[in-house]
Design a protein around this motif. Structure first.
Motif, PDB file in Angstrom:
ATOM      1  N   SER A   1      -1.397  18.181  19.363  1.00 32.80           N
ATOM      2  CA  SER A   1      -1.104  19.435  20.063  1.00 32.80           C
ATOM      3  C   SER A   1      -0.155  19.201  21.247  1.00 32.80           C
ATOM      4  N   GLN A   2      -0.292  18.075  21.929  1.00 33.79           N
ATOM      5  CA  GLN A   2       0.629  17.755  23.025  1.00 33.79           C
ATOM      6  C   GLN A   2       2.047  17.527  22.497  1.00 33.79           C
ATOM      7  N   LEU A   3       2.154  16.854  21.353  1.00 32.58           N
ATOM      8  CA  LEU A   3       3.476  16.640  20.756  1.00 32.58           C
ATOM      9  C   LEU A   3       4.088  17.954  20.284  1.00 32.58           C
ATOM     10  N   LYS A   4       3.254  18.828  19.742  1.00 27.64           N
ATOM     11  CA  LYS A   4       3.757  20.134  19.311  1.00 27.64           C
ATOM     12  C   LYS A   4       4.342  20.892  20.502  1.00 27.64           C
ATOM     13  N   ALA A   5       3.657  20.860  21.626  1.00 27.63           N
ATOM     14  CA  ALA A   5       4.158  21.522  22.834  1.00 27.63           C
ATOM     15  C   ALA A   5       5.446  20.864  23.320  1.00 27.63           C
ATOM     16  N   TYR A   6       5.512  19.546  23.270  1.00 25.93           N
ATOM     17  CA  TYR A   6       6.706  18.801  23.672  1.00 25.93           C
ATOM     18  C   TYR A   6       7.905  19.236  22.831  1.00 25.93           C
ATOM     19  N   TRP A   7       7.732  19.256  21.499  1.00 29.32           N
ATOM     20  CA  TRP A   7       8.841  19.618  20.622  1.00 29.32           C
ATOM     21  C   TRP A   7       9.185  21.103  20.707  1.00 29.32           C
ATOM     22  N   SER A   8       8.200  21.944  20.953  1.00 29.58           N
ATOM     23  CA  SER A   8       8.476  23.377  21.117  1.00 29.58           C
ATOM     24  C   SER A   8       9.413  23.609  22.296  1.00 29.58           C
ATOM     25  N   LYS A   9       9.162  22.917  23.387  1.00 34.09           N
ATOM     26  CA  LYS A   9      10.009  23.040  24.570  1.00 34.09           C
ATOM     27  C   LYS A   9      11.437  22.577  24.263  1.00 34.09           C
ATOM     28  N   LEU A  10      11.568  21.432  23.597  1.00 39.47           N
ATOM     29  CA  LEU A  10      12.898  20.920  23.276  1.00 39.47           C
ATOM     30  C   LEU A  10      13.638  21.828  22.293  1.00 39.47           C
ATOM     31  N   LEU A  11      12.906  22.356  21.320  1.00 42.98           N
ATOM     32  CA  LEU A  11      13.529  23.284  20.368  1.00 42.98           C
ATOM     33  C   LEU A  11      14.010  24.543  21.077  1.00 42.98           C
ATOM     34  N   PHE A  12      13.191  25.076  21.955  1.00 37.47           N
ATOM     35  CA  PHE A  12      13.526  26.298  22.677  1.00 37.47           C
ATOM     36  C   PHE A  12      14.772  26.113  23.538  1.00 37.47           C
ATOM     37  N   THR A  13      14.896  24.953  24.156  1.00 34.40           N
ATOM     38  CA  THR A  13      16.050  24.698  25.026  1.00 34.40           C
ATOM     39  C   THR A  13      17.250  24.130  24.259  1.00 34.40           C
ATOM     40  N   GLY A  14      17.072  23.895  22.958  1.00 30.98           N
ATOM     41  CA  GLY A  14      18.159  23.362  22.149  1.00 30.98           C
ATOM     42  C   GLY A  14      18.452  21.893  22.398  1.00 30.98           C
ATOM     43  N   LYS A  15      17.486  21.162  22.902  1.00 24.89           N
ATOM     44  CA  LYS A  15      17.715  19.766  23.258  1.00 24.89           C
ATOM     45  C   LYS A  15      17.164  18.762  22.256  1.00 24.89           C
ATOM     46  N   GLY A  16      16.619  19.231  21.155  1.00 25.77           N
ATOM     47  CA  GLY A  16      16.103  18.260  20.197  1.00 25.77           C
ATOM     48  C   GLY A  16      15.417  18.888  19.011  1.00 25.77           C
ATOM     49  N   GLN A  17      15.262  18.077  17.981  1.00 20.75           N
ATOM     50  CA  GLN A  17      14.569  18.455  16.755  1.00 20.75           C
ATOM     51  C   GLN A  17      13.464  17.434  16.499  1.00 20.75           C
ATOM     52  N   PRO A  18      12.274  17.881  16.122  1.00 26.08           N
ATOM     53  CA  PRO A  18      11.202  16.919  15.837  1.00 26.08           C
ATOM     54  C   PRO A  18      11.508  16.134  14.565  1.00 26.08           C
ATOM     55  N   PRO A  19      10.876  14.975  14.413  1.00 28.44           N
ATOM     56  CA  PRO A  19      11.057  14.212  13.175  1.00 28.44           C
ATOM     57  C   PRO A  19      10.621  15.032  11.964  1.00 28.44           C
ATOM     58  N   LYS A  20      11.288  14.801  10.860  1.00 31.61           N
ATOM     59  CA  LYS A  20      10.913  15.456   9.601  1.00 31.61           C
ATOM     60  C   LYS A  20       9.502  15.021   9.234  1.00 31.61           C
ATOM     61  N   LYS A  21       8.677  15.976   8.791  1.00 30.72           N
ATOM     62  CA  LYS A  21       7.297  15.693   8.408  1.00 30.72           C
ATOM     63  C   LYS A  21       7.215  15.451   6.902  1.00 30.72           C
ATOM     64  N   LEU A  22       6.600  14.348   6.538  1.00 32.39           N
ATOM     65  CA  LEU A  22       6.353  14.018   5.140  1.00 32.39           C
ATOM     66  C   LEU A  22       4.852  14.073   4.895  1.00 32.39           C
ATOM     67  N   ALA A  23       4.459  14.186   3.648  1.00 32.03           N
ATOM     68  CA  ALA A  23       3.053  14.428   3.325  1.00 32.03           C
ATOM     69  C   ALA A  23       2.146  13.221   3.503  1.00 32.03           C
ATOM     70  N   ASN A  24       2.652  12.020   3.177  1.00 30.71           N
ATOM     71  CA  ASN A  24       1.750  10.868   3.145  1.00 30.71           C
ATOM     72  C   ASN A  24       2.518   9.545   3.212  1.00 30.71           C
ATOM     73  N   ASP A  25       1.774   8.446   3.152  1.00 29.95           N
ATOM     74  CA  ASP A  25       2.374   7.116   3.204  1.00 29.95           C
ATOM     75  C   ASP A  25       3.429   6.928   2.120  1.00 29.95           C
ATOM     76  N   GLN A  26       3.117   7.343   0.909  1.00 33.29           N
ATOM     77  CA  GLN A  26       4.030   7.137  -0.218  1.00 33.29           C
ATOM     78  C   GLN A  26       5.373   7.810   0.023  1.00 33.29           C
ATOM     79  N   GLU A  27       5.364   9.025   0.516  1.00 30.40           N
ATOM     80  CA  GLU A  27       6.627   9.726   0.790  1.00 30.40           C
ATOM     81  C   GLU A  27       7.418   9.014   1.889  1.00 30.40           C
ATOM     82  N   VAL A  28       6.734   8.499   2.901  1.00 35.56           N
ATOM     83  CA  VAL A  28       7.421   7.758   3.963  1.00 35.56           C
ATOM     84  C   VAL A  28       8.055   6.498   3.380  1.00 35.56           C
ATOM     85  N   LEU A  29       7.307   5.769   2.565  1.00 31.40           N
ATOM     86  CA  LEU A  29       7.838   4.548   1.957  1.00 31.40           C
ATOM     87  C   LEU A  29       9.069   4.839   1.105  1.00 31.40           C
ATOM     88  N   GLU A  30       9.024   5.913   0.330  1.00 28.06           N
ATOM     89  CA  GLU A  30      10.170   6.284  -0.513  1.00 28.06           C
ATOM     90  C   GLU A  30      11.384   6.635   0.335  1.00 28.06           C
TER      91      GLU A  30
END
Length: 134
Positions: free
Chosen positions: A78-107
């Motif tokens: 929840s703290q990270l969500k708030a951090y990224w919400s602030k950056l998105l709102f100000t146009g200063k950043g995009q959060p990392p792409k979310k993948l479903a699981n270990d296998q998707e990250v490895l691929e």
């Protein structure tokens, strides 16, 4: 009965209480905890000043994410969500792409030398290189 409960607790405690940070095998970067944190917070954009660093994350509800957020980032989901919400709102950043699981990250990591991700400890295979364990 006590043996069954104890065995269950032992298996729960070892299921995903560690995470490995992984990169493409051709990526020779060495990163410390602080640099990894900075990459995942969007504050560091390269691997030791050499190549572009693109972080990928897992679902906030995954055990690997909970461990990574706690041990490396030092924040809750929840703290990270708030951090990224602030950056998105100000146009200063995009959060990392979310993948479903270990296998998707490895691929994803195995297909691109600029990607950095994390998986449950012991999930990494020969298609990636583990650069840190927490």
């Amino acid at each position: 009965m006590k043996a069954i409960i104890f065995t269950g607790l032992v298996s729960l405690s070892s299921s995903c209480w560690a995470v490995d940070v992984v990169v493409h095998p051709s990526n020779t970067a060495t990163l410390d905890k602080n640099q990894i944190e900075q990459i995942f917070l969007g504050k560091l954009k390269t691997f030791n000043g050499a190549g572009k660093a693109v972080p990928v994350s897992q679902s906030d509800t995954s055990a690997a994410s909970e461990e990574f957020y706690s041990k490396v980032i030092g924040r809750s989901a929840s703290q990270l969500k708030a951090y990224w919400s602030k950056l998105l709102f100000t146009g200063k950043g995009q959060p990392p792409k979310k993948l479903a699981n270990d296998q998707e990250v490895l691929e994803m990591v195995s297909s691109d030398a600029s990607i950095i991700g994390y998986v449950s400890s012991g999930s990494a295979n020969d298609s990636v290189r583990v650069i840190a364990s927490f």
